[in-house]
Motif scaffolding. Structure first.
Motif, mmCIF file in Angstrom:
data_model
loop_
_atom_site.group_PDB
_atom_site.id
_atom_site.type_symbol
_atom_site.label_atom_id
_atom_site.label_comp_id
_atom_site.label_asym_id
_atom_site.label_seq_id
_atom_site.Cartn_x
_atom_site.Cartn_y
_atom_site.Cartn_z
ATOM 1 N N ARG A 22 42.160 14.260 -18.143
ATOM 2 C CA ARG A 22 41.100 15.261 -17.982
ATOM 3 C C ARG A 22 40.952 16.094 -19.252
ATOM 4 N N ARG A 23 42.061 16.521 -19.838
ATOM 5 C CA ARG A 23 42.004 17.322 -21.069
ATOM 6 C C ARG A 23 41.438 16.494 -22.225
ATOM 7 N N THR A 24 41.773 15.212 -22.253
ATOM 8 C CA THR A 24 41.246 14.337 -23.304
ATOM 9 C C THR A 24 39.727 14.308 -23.285
ATOM 10 N N PHE A 25 39.139 14.174 -22.112
ATOM 11 C CA PHE A 25 37.691 14.119 -22.029
ATOM 12 C C PHE A 25 37.064 15.505 -22.174
ATOM 13 N N GLU A 26 37.809 16.555 -21.876
ATOM 14 C CA GLU A 26 37.322 17.905 -22.164
ATOM 15 C C GLU A 26 37.180 18.101 -23.671
ATOM 16 N N VAL A 27 38.196 17.670 -24.423
ATOM 17 C CA VAL A 27 38.113 17.751 -25.886
ATOM 18 C C VAL A 27 36.964 16.885 -26.395
ATOM 19 N N TYR A 28 36.856 15.693 -25.835
ATOM 20 C CA TYR A 28 35.815 14.748 -26.269
ATOM 21 C C TYR A 28 34.433 15.365 -26.119
ATOM 22 N N THR A 29 34.161 15.956 -24.978
ATOM 23 C CA THR A 29 32.830 16.519 -24.737
ATOM 24 C C THR A 29 32.605 17.808 -25.529
ATOM 25 N N ALA A 30 33.660 18.621 -25.666
ATOM 26 C CA ALA A 30 33.509 19.895 -26.363
ATOM 27 C C ALA A 30 33.332 19.707 -27.861
ATOM 28 N N ARG A 31 33.914 18.666 -28.416
ATOM 29 C CA ARG A 31 33.869 18.433 -29.864
ATOM 30 C C ARG A 31 33.144 17.132 -30.185
ATOM 31 N N ALA A 32 32.217 16.760 -29.323
ATOM 32 C CA ALA A 32 31.549 15.463 -29.449
ATOM 33 C C ALA A 32 30.795 15.326 -30.771
ATOM 34 N N ALA A 33 30.190 16.387 -31.242
ATOM 35 C CA ALA A 33 29.372 16.298 -32.461
ATOM 36 C C ALA A 33 30.218 15.816 -33.634
ATOM 37 N N PHE A 34 31.360 16.460 -33.854
ATOM 38 C CA PHE A 34 32.220 16.040 -34.968
ATOM 39 C C PHE A 34 32.838 14.679 -34.706
ATOM 40 N N LEU A 35 33.396 14.489 -33.506
ATOM 41 C CA LEU A 35 34.130 13.272 -33.214
ATOM 42 C C LEU A 35 33.248 12.027 -33.320
ATOM 43 N N LEU A 36 32.042 12.089 -32.774
ATOM 44 C CA LEU A 36 31.175 10.923 -32.798
ATOM 45 C C LEU A 36 30.611 10.658 -34.189
ATOM 46 N N SER A 37 30.305 11.726 -34.927
ATOM 47 C CA SER A 37 29.807 11.513 -36.289
ATOM 48 C C SER A 37 30.908 10.944 -37.180
ATOM 49 N N ALA A 38 32.130 11.472 -37.048
ATOM 50 C CA ALA A 38 33.249 10.933 -37.817
ATOM 51 C C ALA A 38 33.555 9.500 -37.396
ATOM 52 N N SER A 39 33.481 9.246 -36.092
ATOM 53 C CA SER A 39 33.725 7.894 -35.590
ATOM 54 C C SER A 39 32.690 6.916 -36.127
ATOM 55 N N ALA A 40 31.439 7.354 -36.232
ATOM 56 C CA ALA A 40 30.388 6.490 -36.758
ATOM 57 C C ALA A 40 30.674 6.120 -38.214
ATOM 58 N N VAL A 41 31.148 7.088 -38.984
ATOM 59 C CA VAL A 41 31.498 6.811 -40.381
ATOM 60 C C VAL A 41 32.625 5.788 -40.456
ATOM 61 N N VAL A 42 33.652 5.978 -39.631
ATOM 62 C CA VAL A 42 34.793 5.069 -39.643
ATOM 63 C C VAL A 42 34.370 3.662 -39.236
ATOM 64 N N VAL A 43 33.575 3.555 -38.178
ATOM 65 C CA VAL A 43 33.108 2.242 -37.717
ATOM 66 C C VAL A 43 32.260 1.571 -38.794
ATOM 67 N N ALA A 44 31.438 2.359 -39.487
ATOM 68 C CA ALA A 44 30.614 1.799 -40.557
ATOM 69 C C ALA A 44 31.481 1.295 -41.705
ATOM 70 N N VAL A 45 32.510 2.064 -42.047
ATOM 71 C CA VAL A 45 33.395 1.671 -43.146
ATOM 72 C C VAL A 45 34.207 0.429 -42.783
ATOM 73 N N VAL A 46 34.774 0.448 -41.566
ATOM 74 C CA VAL A 46 35.664 -0.637 -41.165
ATOM 75 C C VAL A 46 34.899 -1.898 -40.774
ATOM 76 N N GLY A 47 33.835 -1.724 -39.993
ATOM 77 C CA GLY A 47 33.126 -2.896 -39.489
ATOM 78 C C GLY A 47 31.834 -3.235 -40.198
ATOM 79 N N GLY A 48 31.386 -2.348 -41.085
ATOM 80 C CA GLY A 48 30.113 -2.564 -41.760
ATOM 81 C C GLY A 48 30.017 -3.864 -42.534
#
Length: 272
Positions: A22-48
């Protein structure tokens, strides 16, 4: 091996797996802007490069692997900072602040993560190799002298036990990244410290690891089936979006688990 604490019943309380999720998804939703944008960069770098069909070899391949490791490591370290801010109800740190916090431990985080990842990968690779040997031996035996049934039994047991060593190490070193970032132990001390922290909660932690793996596998299967109806391009796009959405979850879970273990187990037995 160091001796176990004498009064283990006083060492810790059971961790609450449901509360951690529950706390994991609370962090995920509360900090989604940073986490998803950073994740997109990582996915682009690794899988691009792979998604674009680019082929590299030799030195270029090595450099690509190093860049991948660097991207994943920085992301894991920054996620620890995000979770720490959330747990302590601190103001949300900016991207620059998070990256500066990771910089002093980046080298150690890479070394520890690489060694642990290599050990875990080796454990998972050894099982299939053993299974291949068993199957090959069974084929050569050809049923003579009752040898083939023995190989068959060993093969089944090997198949059942394939993931055990790798899962053991994944559990033992589950919180090594938060330890490196927040405690900064010397050398490879983060691996031992992680093992200390998970003592007494290892089965619950293993359950959380399996839950994440099953969750990711089911989502991948569902997305592949649905997107497959729309063609290859749709499947590739859906796969990339799924990678972006899922990537932060293990990193958040490890950091949340670290703080939960600090509260639950101030003392620990390193013998696991």
């Amino acid at each position: 091996m160091r001796a176990a604490p004498r009064l283990l019943e006083l060492v810790s309380r059971p961790i609450d797996g449901a509360a951690i999720v529950r706390r994991t998804f609370e962090v995920y939703t509360a900090r989604a802007a940073f986490l998803l944008s950073a994740s997109a960069v990582v996915v682009a770098v690794v899988g691009g490069p792979k998604a674009l069909g680019a082929s590299v070899s030799g030195v270029a391949s090595l450099l690509e692997a190093l860049v991948d490791i660097l991207a994943l490591t920085v992301f894991a370290g920054a996620t620890v900072g995000v979770v720490a801010d959330f747990i302590h109800a601190a103001p949300e740190s900016g991207t620059g602040t998070l990256l500066r916090a990771v910089k002093p431990v980046l080298g150690k985080l890479i070394v520890v993560g690489f060694l642990a990842g290599a050990a875990i990968a080796l454990c998972f690779a050894f099982g299939p190799l053993l299974l291949i040997v068993v199957v090959f031996g069974s084929a050569l035996a050809g049923g003579g002298l009752g040898v083939a049934p023995v190989f068959a039994i060993v093969g089944v047991l090997s198949l059942l036990l394939l993931p055990v060593p790798g899962l053991y190490l994944m559990t033992r070193w589950a919180v090594m990244a938060p330890v490196v970032v927040l405690e900064r132990p010397s050398g490879l001390g983060a691996l031992g410290r992680s093992a200390d922290l998970v003592w007494g909660s290892r089965w619950r932690i293993l359950g959380l690891i399996l839950l994440v793996l099953v969750f990711a596998a089911v989502l991948n299967i569902v997305i592949a089936l649905v997107a497959g109806l729309a063609g290859t391009d749709a499947r590739n796009v859906a796969g990339a979006l799924l990678d972006i959405a899922i990537a932060p979850i293990p990193a958040i879970l490890c950091a949340v688990l670290y703080f939960e273990l600090l509260d639950a187990a101030p003392l620990a037995d390193p013998s696991f």
